[in-house]
Design an enzyme around this catalytic site. Structure first.
Site, PDB file in Angstrom:
ATOM      1  N   ASP A  30       0.846  -1.193   0.000  1.00  0.00           N
ATOM      2  CA  ASP A  30       0.000   0.000   0.000  1.00  0.00           C
ATOM      3  C   ASP A  30       0.886   1.251   0.000  1.00  0.00           C
ATOM      4  O   ASP A  30       1.913   1.306   0.675  1.00  0.00           O
ATOM      5  CB  ASP A  30      -0.914  -0.004   1.236  1.00  0.00           C
ATOM      6  CG  ASP A  30      -2.086   0.966   1.100  1.00  0.00           C
ATOM      7  OD1 ASP A  30      -3.229   0.491   0.991  1.00  0.00           O
ATOM      8  OD2 ASP A  30      -1.845   2.187   1.100  1.00  0.00           O
ATOM      9  N   ASN A  88     -12.853  -3.190   2.472  1.00  0.00           N
ATOM     10  CA  ASN A  88     -13.817  -2.107   2.636  1.00  0.00           C
ATOM     11  C   ASN A  88     -14.739  -2.084   1.422  1.00  0.00           C
ATOM     12  O   ASN A  88     -14.268  -2.205   0.289  1.00  0.00           O
ATOM     13  CB  ASN A  88     -13.081  -0.770   2.767  1.00  0.00           C
ATOM     14  CG  ASN A  88     -12.143  -0.758   3.959  1.00  0.00           C
ATOM     15  OD1 ASN A  88     -12.423  -1.390   4.968  1.00  0.00           O
ATOM     16  ND2 ASN A  88     -11.025  -0.054   3.837  1.00  0.00           N
ATOM     17  N   GLN A  95     -14.450   2.556   1.439  1.00  0.00           N
ATOM     18  CA  GLN A  95     -13.724   2.197   0.217  1.00  0.00           C
ATOM     19  C   GLN A  95     -13.394   3.450  -0.590  1.00  0.00           C
ATOM     20  O   GLN A  95     -14.257   4.320  -0.757  1.00  0.00           O
ATOM     21  CB  GLN A  95     -14.576   1.235  -0.626  1.00  0.00           C
ATOM     22  CG  GLN A  95     -13.838   0.686  -1.845  1.00  0.00           C
ATOM     23  CD  GLN A  95     -14.673  -0.320  -2.632  1.00  0.00           C
ATOM     24  OE1 GLN A  95     -15.876  -0.484  -2.386  1.00  0.00           O
ATOM     25  NE2 GLN A  95     -14.043  -0.985  -3.573  1.00  0.00           N
ATOM     26  N   HIS A 101     -10.348  -5.227  -3.394  1.00  0.00           N
ATOM     27  CA  HIS A 101      -9.038  -5.483  -2.791  1.00  0.00           C
ATOM     28  C   HIS A 101      -9.202  -5.869  -1.340  1.00  0.00           C
ATOM     29  O   HIS A 101     -10.149  -5.453  -0.666  1.00  0.00           O
ATOM     30  CB  HIS A 101      -8.117  -4.261  -2.914  1.00  0.00           C
ATOM     31  CG  HIS A 101      -8.700  -2.988  -2.386  1.00  0.00           C
ATOM     32  ND1 HIS A 101      -9.613  -2.244  -3.102  1.00  0.00           N
ATOM     33  CD2 HIS A 101      -8.514  -2.322  -1.218  1.00  0.00           C
ATOM     34  CE1 HIS A 101      -9.955  -1.172  -2.399  1.00  0.00           C
ATOM     35  NE2 HIS A 101      -9.308  -1.200  -1.236  1.00  0.00           N
ATOM     36  N   HIS A 103      -7.078  -5.677   2.270  1.00  0.00           N
ATOM     37  CA  HIS A 103      -5.918  -5.138   2.978  1.00  0.00           C
ATOM     38  C   HIS A 103      -5.375  -6.257   3.867  1.00  0.00           C
ATOM     39  O   HIS A 103      -6.121  -6.819   4.684  1.00  0.00           O
ATOM     40  CB  HIS A 103      -6.329  -3.979   3.894  1.00  0.00           C
ATOM     41  CG  HIS A 103      -6.875  -2.781   3.180  1.00  0.00           C
ATOM     42  ND1 HIS A 103      -6.134  -1.646   2.968  1.00  0.00           N
ATOM     43  CD2 HIS A 103      -8.100  -2.540   2.646  1.00  0.00           C
ATOM     44  CE1 HIS A 103      -6.882  -0.748   2.342  1.00  0.00           C
ATOM     45  NE2 HIS A 103      -8.077  -1.269   2.136  1.00  0.00           N
TER      46      HIS A 103
HETATM   47  P1  5GP Z   1      -9.721   1.500   0.348  1.00  0.00           P
HETATM   48  O1  5GP Z   1      -9.803   2.833   1.032  1.00  0.00           O
HETATM   49  O2  5GP Z   1     -10.420   1.537  -0.999  1.00  0.00           O
HETATM   50  O3  5GP Z   1     -10.149   0.341   1.173  1.00  0.00           O
HETATM   51  O4  5GP Z   1      -8.181   1.246   0.096  1.00  0.00           O
HETATM   52  C1  5GP Z   1      -7.481   1.766  -0.988  1.00  0.00           C
HETATM   53  C2  5GP Z   1      -6.035   1.700  -0.629  1.00  0.00           C
HETATM   54  O5  5GP Z   1      -5.275   1.860  -1.804  1.00  0.00           O
HETATM   55  C3  5GP Z   1      -5.557   2.793   0.341  1.00  0.00           C
HETATM   56  O6  5GP Z   1      -5.023   2.186   1.512  1.00  0.00           O
HETATM   57  C4  5GP Z   1      -4.524   3.574  -0.463  1.00  0.00           C
HETATM   58  O7  5GP Z   1      -3.438   3.982   0.339  1.00  0.00           O
HETATM   59  C5  5GP Z   1      -4.123   2.597  -1.535  1.00  0.00           C
HETATM   60  N1  5GP Z   1      -3.725   3.194  -2.800  1.00  0.00           N
HETATM   61  C6  5GP Z   1      -4.405   4.130  -3.510  1.00  0.00           C
HETATM   62  N2  5GP Z   1      -3.780   4.416  -4.654  1.00  0.00           N
HETATM   63  C7  5GP Z   1      -2.668   3.623  -4.679  1.00  0.00           C
HETATM   64  C8  5GP Z   1      -1.604   3.462  -5.631  1.00  0.00           C
HETATM   65  O8  5GP Z   1      -1.553   4.095  -6.689  1.00  0.00           O
HETATM   66  N3  5GP Z   1      -0.633   2.559  -5.320  1.00  0.00           N
HETATM   67  C9  5GP Z   1      -0.650   1.831  -4.155  1.00  0.00           C
HETATM   68  N4  5GP Z   1       0.351   0.982  -3.945  1.00  0.00           N
HETATM   69  N5  5GP Z   1      -1.649   1.956  -3.247  1.00  0.00           N
HETATM   70  C10 5GP Z   1      -2.636   2.848  -3.507  1.00  0.00           C
END
Ligand code: 5GP
Ligand code: ZN
Length: 115
Positions: A30, A88, A95, A101, A103
């Site tokens: 992440d 999420n 999300q 995805h 985590h």
């Molecule tokens: P969500 O909030 O949708 O559950 O998680 C999305 C996750 O993706 C976040 O923890 C954020 O830091 C990560 N993320 C967003 N854009 C990128 C990216 O371009 N590269 C990587 N490695 N992680 C990302």
């Protein structure tokens, strides 16, 4: 999906620190880690969220993605102390990237319930 950041990571268009790849899943670190180990596990197939995984194809995709997450956790040495694997879903779930995805969080004692 052309406008999806995680599809672009799958294709290599956007760089990411890849942990492991299989035929149908990718694990990468992440960008904004919330624990000493914070890896995202995604299916290479674009689905917006877990709730979109339905029917036989959905069962197969979820099963294979979670089995792949198990392998990643083991390879990162997280089995003994444990870890959290969470997905999420939608606005209330927090999300922010709409490609399914999980985590994988580990390396410290995580609190519960989440905020
Ligand atoms: P969500 O909030 O949708 O559950 O998680 C999305 C996750 O993706 C976040 O923890 C954020 O830091 C990560 N993320 C967003 N854009 C990128 C990216 O371009 N590269 C990587 N490695 N992680 C990302
Ligand atoms: Zn995508």
């Amino acid at each position: 999906m052309t406008d999806c950041v995680f599809c672009k990571i799958v294709s290599g268009e956007i760089p990411a620190k890849i942990v492991k790849r299989s035929a149908d899943a990718v694990a990468f670190y992440d960008l904004n880690p919330q624990a000493p180990v914070h890896v995202l596990i995604i299916p290479t197939t674009h689905l917006a969220a877990g709730r979109d995984a339905r029917g036989e194809d959905g069962v197969r995709l979820l099963g294979r993605t979670l089995a792949f997450a198990n392998e990643v956790a083991t390879e990162l040495g997280l089995d003994a102390r444990g870890y959290r694997l969470v997905s999420n879903t939608g606005a209330d779930g927090g999300q922010s990237v709409f490609h399914l995805h999980f985590h994988l969080l580990g390396g410290r004692r995580l609190s519960w319930p989440p905020g």
